[in-house]
Scaffold this active site. Sequence first.
Site, short mmCIF file in Angstrom:
data_model
loop_
_atom_site.label_atom_id
_atom_site.label_comp_id
_atom_site.label_asym_id
_atom_site.label_seq_id
_atom_site.Cartn_x
_atom_site.Cartn_y
_atom_site.Cartn_z
N ASP A 1 -48.56 -34.49 -26.22
CA ASP A 1 -49.94 -34.01 -26.03
C ASP A 1 -50.36 -32.95 -27.05
OD1 ASP A 1 -48.37 -31.99 -24.81
OD2 ASP A 1 -49.76 -31.72 -23.12
N HIS A 2 -49.44 -32.07 -27.42
CA HIS A 2 -49.76 -30.98 -28.36
C HIS A 2 -48.47 -30.28 -28.75
CE1 HIS A 2 -49.19 -28.33 -24.92
NE2 HIS A 2 -50.06 -29.06 -24.25
N THR B 1 -53.35 -29.67 -22.53
CA THR B 1 -53.08 -30.96 -21.88
C THR B 1 -54.37 -31.68 -21.52
OG1 THR B 1 -50.95 -30.35 -20.92
CG2 THR B 1 -52.17 -32.04 -19.77
N HIS C 1 -42.23 -27.63 -20.87
CA HIS C 1 -43.41 -26.77 -21.03
C HIS C 1 -42.94 -25.34 -21.26
CE1 HIS C 1 -47.13 -24.66 -20.17
NE2 HIS C 1 -47.80 -25.82 -20.10
N GLU D 1 -45.03 -33.90 -22.39
CA GLU D 1 -45.53 -32.53 -22.43
C GLU D 1 -44.99 -31.76 -23.65
OE1 GLU D 1 -47.90 -30.96 -20.68
OE2 GLU D 1 -47.51 -29.31 -22.07
C1 GP9 Z 1 -50.02 -28.64 -15.87
C2 GP9 Z 1 -49.73 -29.29 -17.16
C3 GP9 Z 1 -49.70 -28.28 -18.30
O1 GP9 Z 1 -50.40 -29.44 -14.78
O2 GP9 Z 1 -50.39 -30.46 -17.39
O3 GP9 Z 1 -50.88 -28.13 -19.00
P1 GP9 Z 1 -50.95 -27.28 -20.37
O4 GP9 Z 1 -50.54 -25.86 -20.05
O5 GP9 Z 1 -49.98 -27.90 -21.34
O6 GP9 Z 1 -52.35 -27.40 -20.85
MN MN Z 2 -49.65 -29.80 -22.27
#
Ligand code: GP9
Ligand code: MN
Length: 432
Positions: A258-259, A83, A199, A38
């Site tokens: 992911d980003h 995500t 996150h 993440e």
């Molecule tokens: C939540 C997680 C976060 O289930 O996958 O998503 P994001 O905010 O990074 O798009």
């Molecule tokens: Mn994400």
Amino acid sequence: SSNGLTDIMKYTKDHYAAADPSKYGIAKGKNIIVIHLESFQQFLINMKVDGQEVTPFLNSLENDNKQTLAFDNFFHEVGQGKTSDAENMLETSTFGLPQGSLFTQLGSDNTFQAAPAILNQEAGYSSAVFHGNVGSFWNRDHVYKNLGYQDFFDRSYFNQSDENLGYGILDKDMLKETVGHLEHLQQPFYSKFLTVTNHTPYLTDEKNFNFPSLKTGNSTVDDYVRTAHYLDESLRQFFDYLKASGVYQNSIFMIYGDHFGISDSNNKDLAKALGKDPTTWSKFNDAQMQRVPLMFHIPGYTNGGIQHQYGGEIDVLPTLLHLMGIDNKKYIQFGTDLFSPQHDQTVAFRNGDFVSPNYTELGGETYDNKTGEKIDPKALGVAPEIDKDQKQVKQALSLSDKLNQENLLRFYTPEGFTPVDPKNYDYHNLDK
Ligand code: GP9
Ligand code: MN
């Protein structure tokens, strides 16, 4: 109508890149363990704070030049779907949408030809996805059935007494509790683990996050290294369990960020911590920060090493399929195998900007990657090359949007492939 498919298939056929024979099938038949890091950016790899590595375990994987093929010019390509856009690109090799999340807007009804279904039908893989947040987030409870996931273990599957922090239970708890289940999955399996603790706003406490923060005065930037360190410890622990259970040796690990975790608006504060000059920080520098890790870790493999070719999330599925010995030629996929000599190294951002090995094109302005300076492509005679790349980036994005917005895959079923029927899947813990 299905007519729109003609242009799309012409594009993906012409753009197809055949596998490098030295990489084709090197992980054939192995279990696949996908780890979604993440908000994890490439700059964290090998970074130190107060003399301590932020991610010693990931560094040991990245720098294992035998068993790991790692990429240092790999970019995320997400838009507003974050995500969910990353998941979509990695498992379908089509782009997210120009606005919003494809999972949310189209994921309930569209036809997909995605990694879990392809691997099941081509090579008998079972599949499961694990995530410590509620299953409805990003519409996953519906989308995963359309991707062909046989099982989805969301928050309701994990210990109810687990502490929640931010978007779900802590990664260490999530990963620890999945191992018992993993041992019982029918092999070979395709599995995905979506971490969540790293996150924004990078919540920490003293008990679980025992790492020094940065001292920029911007709390987002300062705490990011602490949650990243926690994620790294979670992975070390996960690998230890997998080694003890014997799953490790017979698996390929695909690990990616992911980003971005630090947004452009915070990059000037981060710059200081990276030893860069915030006063000369530019849009070019923001674009270069969109690098995220991608590594394929294959226990027992001996020909690894850091790969410098440019690529992005759209390229991952063709690459993975070829490593598994499955040709992606008959599928409509917009990326190309990163190891192919014909791999397209122009990386499209969702807004139509792009990065190539030599240039970075942002809002119609061209930067030289070597100097970071704006250049005049006409004066330097490189305008035709840049125009060609720009045209192709726009074309790929718009053809992918047409495919998804008009749900055109329902009109094209590759030979030997059976369309996914979501009714075949019952996510016990979720559907009750
Ligand atoms: C939540 C997680 C976060 O289930 O996958 O998503 P994001 O905010 O990074 O798009
Ligand atoms: Mn994400």
